[in-house]
Write an enzyme that holds these catalytic residues in place. Structure first.
Site, mmCIF file in Angstrom:
data_model
loop_
_atom_site.group_PDB
_atom_site.id
_atom_site.type_symbol
_atom_site.label_atom_id
_atom_site.label_comp_id
_atom_site.label_asym_id
_atom_site.label_seq_id
_atom_site.Cartn_x
_atom_site.Cartn_y
_atom_site.Cartn_z
ATOM 1 N N GLY A 50 120.323 27.509 139.831
ATOM 2 C CA GLY A 50 120.888 27.815 138.522
ATOM 3 C C GLY A 50 120.184 27.000 137.457
ATOM 4 N N LYS A 51 120.890 26.027 136.891
ATOM 5 C CA LYS A 51 120.340 25.151 135.836
ATOM 6 C C LYS A 51 119.857 25.996 134.658
ATOM 7 C CE LYS A 51 118.653 21.792 139.225
ATOM 8 N NZ LYS A 51 117.503 21.089 139.752
ATOM 9 N N HIS A 52 120.695 26.912 134.250
ATOM 10 C CA HIS A 52 120.363 27.746 133.105
ATOM 11 C C HIS A 52 121.646 28.350 132.533
ATOM 12 C CE1 HIS A 52 120.156 30.710 136.533
ATOM 13 N NE2 HIS A 52 121.033 31.278 135.735
ATOM 14 N N ALA A 53 121.502 28.990 131.371
ATOM 15 C CA ALA A 53 122.583 29.807 130.804
ATOM 16 C C ALA A 53 121.964 31.150 130.442
ATOM 17 C CB ALA A 53 123.156 29.129 129.566
ATOM 18 N N HIS A 99 125.168 26.924 134.007
ATOM 19 C CA HIS A 99 125.755 26.888 135.345
ATOM 20 C C HIS A 99 124.767 26.427 136.401
ATOM 21 C CE1 HIS A 99 124.515 31.032 134.462
ATOM 22 N NE2 HIS A 99 124.245 31.178 135.742
#
Ligand code: T46
Length: 143
Positions: A50-53, A99
């Site tokens: 993830g580590k993104h929006a 997230h």
């Protein structure tokens, strides 16, 4: 419960043969038009994905086997961990939510229903870009 993130308890159909859950677009179980389905499995132990929006995408996450944790961050200091560990539990993520997915069990299969086709331009992959967009939205909503 965070704004933009909602736990959904799916209705389980079933009989003596076992259980069955139906996820249909535009239903109480999944309130958007499903354009794409993908799933994540065989995850390397200790990995964080993830580590993104997303700018636009709405998604329903379901851990259909095993367990994992979804860490949701609204960019305003509010961060909540949601454990998914049973196929009748969904996590609906809409709007600007940073997230991460972590703590995958060896047998975890994370199913994702998405409202949009894959488009890298919809990803916000730098945390500082995400918090800037959150602040700009908050200012826009005040005026
Ligand atoms: C999300 C979380 C929950 C594609 O080519 N098409 C696709 O539909 C997807 C989902 C991915 N990809 C490619 C892009 C990357 O080269 O597959 C590779 C892995 O994707 P990513 O690093 O974005 O995977 P995750 O697990 O970090 O994130 C995924 C989704 O991409 C994302 O939208 O919200 O699951």
């Amino acid at each position: 419960m965070l704004q933009n993130v909602q736990r959904v308890q799916f209705k389980t159909l079933g009989d003596e043969r076992g259980k069955l859950i139906v996820l249909e677009e535009l239903s109480a179980q999944c309130p958007f038009d499903v354009k794409r389905v993908f799933y994540i499995f065989d995850t390397t132990p200790g990995t964080v994905r993830g580590k993104h929006a997303h700018h636009q995408m709405r998604q329903m996450l379901v851990c259909i086997s095993g367990s994992c944790t979804i860490r949701c961050d609204l960019g305003n200091g509010k961060v909540t961990d949601y454990e998914l560990n049973w196929p009748d539990q969904g996590l609906l993520i809409e709007g600007l939510v940073w997230h991460d997915m972590l703590d995958f069990s060896k047998d975890a299969v994370l199913l994702v229903l998405a409202s949009e086709h894959y488009n890298e331009a919809d990803y916000i992959r730098k945390y500082e870009d995400f918090t800037r967009e959150v602040q700009e939205n908050a200012q826009r909503n005040q005026t």
